[in-house]
Write a protein that holds these residues in place. Structure first.
Motif, PDB file in Angstrom:
ATOM      1  N   VAL A 298      10.449  -8.992 -26.803  1.00 55.72           N
ATOM      2  CA  VAL A 298      11.137  -7.853 -27.037  1.00 55.72           C
ATOM      3  C   VAL A 298      10.834  -7.194 -28.297  1.00 55.72           C
ATOM      4  N   GLY A 299      10.961  -5.887 -28.057  1.00 53.57           N
ATOM      5  CA  GLY A 299      11.015  -4.961 -29.244  1.00 53.57           C
ATOM      6  C   GLY A 299       9.678  -5.009 -30.009  1.00 53.57           C
ATOM      7  N   ALA A 300       9.477  -4.293 -31.317  1.00 53.56           N
ATOM      8  CA  ALA A 300       8.253  -3.921 -31.811  1.00 53.56           C
ATOM      9  C   ALA A 300       7.567  -5.331 -32.298  1.00 53.56           C
TER      10      ALA A 300
ATOM     11  N   ASP B 105      15.212  -7.624  -8.717  1.00 51.61           N
ATOM     12  CA  ASP B 105      14.830  -8.985  -9.359  1.00 51.61           C
ATOM     13  C   ASP B 105      13.458  -8.636  -9.727  1.00 51.61           C
ATOM     14  N   MET B 106      13.305  -9.071 -11.140  1.00 51.24           N
ATOM     15  CA  MET B 106      12.160  -8.672 -11.697  1.00 51.24           C
ATOM     16  C   MET B 106      10.930  -9.588 -11.192  1.00 51.24           C
ATOM     17  N   ARG B 107      11.395 -10.591 -10.152  1.00 48.85           N
ATOM     18  CA  ARG B 107      10.217 -11.463  -9.855  1.00 48.85           C
ATOM     19  C   ARG B 107       9.239 -10.509  -9.067  1.00 48.85           C
TER      20      ARG B 107
ATOM     21  N   LEU C   5       2.579  -5.335 -18.592  1.00 56.21           N
ATOM     22  CA  LEU C   5       3.521  -4.722 -19.805  1.00 56.21           C
ATOM     23  C   LEU C   5       4.793  -4.946 -19.193  1.00 56.21           C
ATOM     24  N   ALA C   6       5.642  -5.773 -20.050  1.00 56.72           N
ATOM     25  CA  ALA C   6       7.030  -5.690 -19.981  1.00 56.72           C
ATOM     26  C   ALA C   6       7.360  -4.884 -21.274  1.00 56.72           C
ATOM     27  N   ASN C   7       6.739  -5.641 -22.197  1.00 53.27           N
ATOM     28  CA  ASN C   7       7.195  -4.818 -23.699  1.00 53.27           C
ATOM     29  C   ASN C   7       7.246  -3.318 -23.802  1.00 53.27           C
ATOM     30  N   LYS C   8       8.063  -2.573 -23.483  1.00 53.65           N
ATOM     31  CA  LYS C   8       7.749  -1.246 -23.350  1.00 53.65           C
ATOM     32  C   LYS C   8       7.762  -0.570 -24.747  1.00 53.65           C
TER      33      LYS C   8
ATOM     34  N   GLY D  76       6.564 -14.361 -25.194  1.00 54.94           N
ATOM     35  CA  GLY D  76       8.020 -14.151 -24.742  1.00 54.94           C
ATOM     36  C   GLY D  76       8.488 -15.034 -23.700  1.00 54.94           C
ATOM     37  N   ALA D  77       7.857 -16.508 -23.706  1.00 54.24           N
ATOM     38  CA  ALA D  77       8.126 -17.022 -22.179  1.00 54.24           C
ATOM     39  C   ALA D  77       9.516 -17.627 -21.999  1.00 54.24           C
ATOM     40  N   THR D  78      10.303 -17.702 -23.470  1.00 49.93           N
ATOM     41  CA  THR D  78      11.760 -18.271 -23.229  1.00 49.93           C
ATOM     42  C   THR D  78      12.737 -17.172 -22.733  1.00 49.93           C
ATOM     43  N   GLY D  79      12.268 -15.935 -22.622  1.00 44.31           N
ATOM     44  CA  GLY D  79      13.057 -14.670 -22.322  1.00 44.31           C
ATOM     45  C   GLY D  79      13.381 -14.718 -20.792  1.00 44.31           C
ATOM     46  N   SER D  80      14.107 -13.615 -20.631  1.00 40.92           N
ATOM     47  CA  SER D  80      14.532 -13.349 -19.277  1.00 40.92           C
ATOM     48  C   SER D  80      13.144 -13.146 -18.501  1.00 40.92           C
ATOM     49  N   ILE D  81      12.139 -12.216 -19.031  1.00 39.79           N
ATOM     50  CA  ILE D  81      11.196 -11.797 -18.105  1.00 39.79           C
ATOM     51  C   ILE D  81      10.186 -13.135 -18.402  1.00 39.79           C
TER      52      ILE D  81
ATOM     53  N   TRP E  65      21.492  -6.236 -12.996  1.00 42.29           N
ATOM     54  CA  TRP E  65      20.084  -7.170 -13.491  1.00 42.29           C
ATOM     55  C   TRP E  65      20.917  -7.998 -14.614  1.00 42.29           C
ATOM     56  N   GLN E  66      19.995  -9.120 -14.546  1.00 44.51           N
ATOM     57  CA  GLN E  66      20.264 -10.054 -15.688  1.00 44.51           C
ATOM     58  C   GLN E  66      19.156  -9.971 -16.646  1.00 44.51           C
ATOM     59  N   MET E  67      19.329  -9.602 -18.013  1.00 45.42           N
ATOM     60  CA  MET E  67      18.343  -9.304 -18.996  1.00 45.42           C
ATOM     61  C   MET E  67      18.735  -9.646 -20.311  1.00 45.42           C
ATOM     62  N   GLY E  68      17.555  -9.570 -21.055  1.00 45.04           N
ATOM     63  CA  GLY E  68      18.161 -10.092 -22.408  1.00 45.04           C
ATOM     64  C   GLY E  68      18.947  -8.923 -23.017  1.00 45.04           C
ATOM     65  N   ARG E  69      19.651  -9.299 -24.400  1.00 47.68           N
ATOM     66  CA  ARG E  69      20.935  -8.552 -24.879  1.00 47.68           C
ATOM     67  C   ARG E  69      20.467  -7.087 -25.433  1.00 47.68           C
ATOM     68  N   LYS E  70      19.115  -7.152 -25.821  1.00 48.35           N
ATOM     69  CA  LYS E  70      18.655  -6.004 -26.600  1.00 48.35           C
ATOM     70  C   LYS E  70      18.672  -4.729 -25.441  1.00 48.35           C
ATOM     71  N   ILE E  71      17.998  -5.129 -24.331  1.00 46.76           N
ATOM     72  CA  ILE E  71      17.545  -4.285 -23.417  1.00 46.76           C
ATOM     73  C   ILE E  71      18.929  -3.933 -22.571  1.00 46.76           C
ATOM     74  N   SER E  72      19.902  -4.814 -22.463  1.00 43.45           N
ATOM     75  CA  SER E  72      21.139  -4.530 -21.621  1.00 43.45           C
ATOM     76  C   SER E  72      21.733  -3.495 -22.355  1.00 43.45           C
TER      77      SER E  72
HETATM   78  P1  NAD Z   1      14.828 -11.630 -23.950  1.00 41.69           P
HETATM   79  O1  NAD Z   1      15.613 -11.360 -25.268  1.00 41.69           O
HETATM   80  O2  NAD Z   1      15.459 -12.456 -23.008  1.00 41.69           O
HETATM   81  O3  NAD Z   1      13.228 -12.544 -24.614  1.00 41.69           O
HETATM   82  C1  NAD Z   1      12.744 -11.777 -25.477  1.00 41.69           C
HETATM   83  C2  NAD Z   1      11.421 -12.812 -25.844  1.00 41.69           C
HETATM   84  O4  NAD Z   1      10.792 -12.387 -26.891  1.00 41.69           O
HETATM   85  C3  NAD Z   1      12.095 -14.386 -26.141  1.00 41.69           C
HETATM   86  O5  NAD Z   1      11.014 -15.129 -25.550  1.00 41.69           O
HETATM   87  C4  NAD Z   1      11.909 -14.557 -27.491  1.00 41.69           C
HETATM   88  O6  NAD Z   1      11.425 -15.698 -28.057  1.00 41.69           O
HETATM   89  C5  NAD Z   1      10.701 -13.563 -27.943  1.00 41.69           C
HETATM   90  N1  NAD Z   1      10.899 -12.696 -29.065  1.00 41.69           N
HETATM   91  C6  NAD Z   1      12.193 -12.301 -29.620  1.00 41.69           C
HETATM   92  N2  NAD Z   1      11.793 -11.759 -30.961  1.00 41.69           N
HETATM   93  C7  NAD Z   1      10.508 -12.272 -31.247  1.00 41.69           C
HETATM   94  C8  NAD Z   1       9.755 -11.887 -32.624  1.00 41.69           C
HETATM   95  N3  NAD Z   1      10.298 -11.363 -33.654  1.00 41.69           N
HETATM   96  N4  NAD Z   1       8.528 -12.682 -32.605  1.00 41.69           N
HETATM   97  C9  NAD Z   1       7.904 -13.323 -31.547  1.00 41.69           C
HETATM   98  N5  NAD Z   1       8.768 -13.485 -30.300  1.00 41.69           N
HETATM   99  C10 NAD Z   1       9.999 -12.745 -30.139  1.00 41.69           C
HETATM  100  O7  NAD Z   1      14.135 -10.223 -23.487  1.00 41.69           O
HETATM  101  P2  NAD Z   1      13.739  -9.833 -21.937  1.00 41.69           P
HETATM  102  O8  NAD Z   1      15.362  -9.243 -21.367  1.00 41.69           O
HETATM  103  O9  NAD Z   1      12.920 -10.798 -21.343  1.00 41.69           O
HETATM  104  O10 NAD Z   1      12.833  -8.533 -22.408  1.00 41.69           O
HETATM  105  C11 NAD Z   1      11.682  -8.676 -22.828  1.00 41.69           C
HETATM  106  C12 NAD Z   1      10.932  -7.265 -22.777  1.00 41.69           C
HETATM  107  O11 NAD Z   1      10.702  -6.807 -21.419  1.00 41.69           O
HETATM  108  C13 NAD Z   1      11.639  -6.181 -23.503  1.00 41.69           C
HETATM  109  O12 NAD Z   1      10.527  -5.248 -23.937  1.00 41.69           O
HETATM  110  C14 NAD Z   1      12.322  -5.206 -22.299  1.00 41.69           C
HETATM  111  O13 NAD Z   1      12.541  -4.110 -22.561  1.00 41.69           O
HETATM  112  C15 NAD Z   1      11.141  -5.715 -21.244  1.00 41.69           C
HETATM  113  N6  NAD Z   1      11.798  -5.667 -19.698  1.00 41.69           N
HETATM  114  C16 NAD Z   1      12.924  -6.540 -19.286  1.00 41.69           C
HETATM  115  C17 NAD Z   1      13.583  -6.497 -18.128  1.00 41.69           C
HETATM  116  C18 NAD Z   1      14.760  -7.376 -17.784  1.00 41.69           C
HETATM  117  O14 NAD Z   1      14.741  -7.522 -16.755  1.00 41.69           O
HETATM  118  N7  NAD Z   1      14.831  -8.520 -18.711  1.00 41.69           N
HETATM  119  C19 NAD Z   1      13.201  -5.474 -17.232  1.00 41.69           C
HETATM  120  C20 NAD Z   1      12.269  -4.374 -18.006  1.00 41.69           C
HETATM  121  C21 NAD Z   1      11.672  -4.545 -19.007  1.00 41.69           C
END
Ligand code: NAD
Ligand code: MG
Length: 411
Positions: free
Chosen positions: A99-101, A289-291, A119-122, A8-13, A226-233
């Motif tokens: 993110v997610g299952a 800041d998640m860093r 573990l970020a992927n709760k 999940g490198a392209t996401g917020s975390i 917090w700046q986060m992905g749309r699902k967790i937001s």
């Molecule tokens: P995000 O939507 O910004 O990023 C999600 C990442 O998962 C992306 O890299 C995307 O390419 C990848 N992804 C999505 N669907 C996928 C699939 N079906 N198969 C493979 N890869 C897939 O989400 P985020 O905000 O970075 O959150 C990631 C996880 O961290 C979540 O479980 C979230 O609950 C948890 N988390 C996030 C934050 C935060 O500040 N963003 C804080 C605490 C916990």
């Protein structure tokens, strides 16, 4: 030098993790970066960090990506690609930030290979807590919480408490508690009375209740701190995020749900607390800041710079706390009930919530309907203990189907 895979490198975390890694090129090298469909963003990351592997979800995206990666980077696709980079012998650390299952299988692959797993992927732990924690102890994985609240609690607990929470003898958090009761002794000798999970209350903490029916996805995603992905937001706006975190805390720290209190703290500076029998309450503070938790997990037990500005308490000046309003945030009650039942109830809760949140983000249902869909699924759910991953995935599928039917009905 330690090698790192980011799921999940392209996401917020994922992006925040790369920011920390880039500050410490003497300590960490990137082994693999994975994304889903955002090929251009992943290609840019590959150009900068030159990983050995990169993985996307479909072979079609992989074809596009192959034309854009540096010569030494191999492009893989699908669940097999994810598993390969999660459990490869040359990997030391896996950041689980899908993110997610969808994150469950690759994260478990890393655990089963005995990796240091951040573990970020709760959702992975919520879905399959018992099996997940069993795998951590059986395969000697090191599990470090990145979710800011759990990272805070981890920092406030004695190290031996954290070690005990992951031991081969214990199967489920609930079993532990009743075992301790049977033997008529306290559940732990460390004097931990309670974990206090703090949450900001999200963007709708003070919005009039009758307006909540008409809020848009963009309003729900505009988190104050917090700046986060749309699902967790969206989860933060309903506070289902705190509900999932309650279940996450039960598994990570091997405590019963009754020992976890949720408290609203609008400034998001106190990230969570631990209460001890002698009246001490330890908290971890920092700018939101998640860093910070990412750097903590990467370097643990050492400390490294994260790029986060130091907290200025005089500027922060005021820290408020309040009890959560259950009428405003009914999702908390659903999560608590699932945490009491455990077995496959959290998997059902999580699946129903993922379907409902996706429907809300797609404009198919209103904000208040998210709760109604999840509640509808949980009302008719009969709880059973999943014995293996297939049964967890089956529960996930059944709950999704039932949520999709409800979405069609209310949408
Ligand atoms: P995000 O939507 O910004 O990023 C999600 C990442 O998962 C992306 O890299 C995307 O390419 C990848 N992804 C999505 N669907 C996928 C699939 N079906 N198969 C493979 N890869 C897939 O989400 P985020 O905000 O970075 O959150 C990631 C996880 O961290 C979540 O479980 C979230 O609950 C948890 N988390 C996030 C934050 C935060 O500040 N963003 C804080 C605490 C916990
Ligand atoms: Mg959190």
């Amino acid at each position: 030098m330690q090698t790192l895979t980011i799921l999940g490198a392209t996401g917020s975390i994922g992006v925040s993790t790369l920011d920390v890694v880039a500050r410490h090129s003497d300590r960490y090298t990137i082994f693999a970066l994975t994304g889903h469909t955002r090929v251009e963003a992943l290609a840019r990351q590959c150009q900068q960090f030159k990983p050995r592997y990169t993985v996307v979800s479909s072979e079609q995206s992989a074809e596009l990506l192959r034309a854009q990666v540096p010569p030494g980077t191999k492009v893989l696709s699908g669940t097999e690609g994810l598993a390969l980079v999660a459990n490869h012998d040359d990997v030391d650390i896996v950041m689980a930030a899908i993110v997610g299952a969808a994150g469950l299988v690759p994260t478990l692959a890393a655990v089963r290979a005995g990796k240091k797993v951040l573990l970020a992927n709760k959702e992975a732990l919520v879905m399959a807590g018992g099996l997940f924690m069993q795998a951590v102890s059986r395969h000697g994985a090191t599990l470090l919480p990145i979710d800011s609240e759990h990272n805070a609690i981890f920092q406030c607990l004695p190290e031996s408490f954290n070690r005990d929470a992951i031991s081969t003898e214990k199967n489920t958090a609930r079993q532990l508690d009743s075992d301790a009761q049977k033997q008529n002794k306290p559940a732990n000798p460390y004097g931990v009375r309670k974990l206090l999970l703090s949450g900001s209350g999200g963007p709708f903490r003070t919005t009039p209740l009758d307006v909540l029916d008409t809020v848009t996805p963009d309003q729900a995603c505009a988190h104050p701190n917090w700046q986060m992905g749309r699902k967790i937001s969206v989860d933060s706006a309903t506070m289902m995020n705190k509900g999932l975190e309650l279940i996450e805390a039960c598994w990570l720290f091997d405590v019963d749900e009754s020992k976890v209190e949720i408290i609203i703290h609008p400034q998001s500076i106190v990230h969570s607390l631990v209460e001890y029998t002698d009246g001490s309450v330890l908290a971890q503070l920092g700018n939101p800041d998640m860093r910070t938790p990412i750097a903590h997990g990467l370097a643990w037990p050492e400390r490294i710079e994260s790029g986060v500005a130091m907290l200025d308490l005089v500027t922060a000046a005021v820290l408020n706390f309040e009890a959560p309003d259950n009428e405003r945030f009914p999702s908390l009650g659903l999560a608590r009930a699932a945490a009491r039942d455990m077995a496959d109830a959290p998997a059902a809760l999580n699946a129903a919530n993922e379907v409902a949140v996706a429907a809300f983000l797609a404009g198919a249902i209103g904000f208040a309907e998210i709760y109604r869909v999840v509640d509808g699924v949980m009302q008719s759910w009969s709880v059973t203990e999943p014995v293996d991953l297939t049964e967890v995935q089956d529960a996930d599928r059944r709950a999704r189907r039932s949520a999709e039917q409800l979405v069609r009905r209310v949408g």
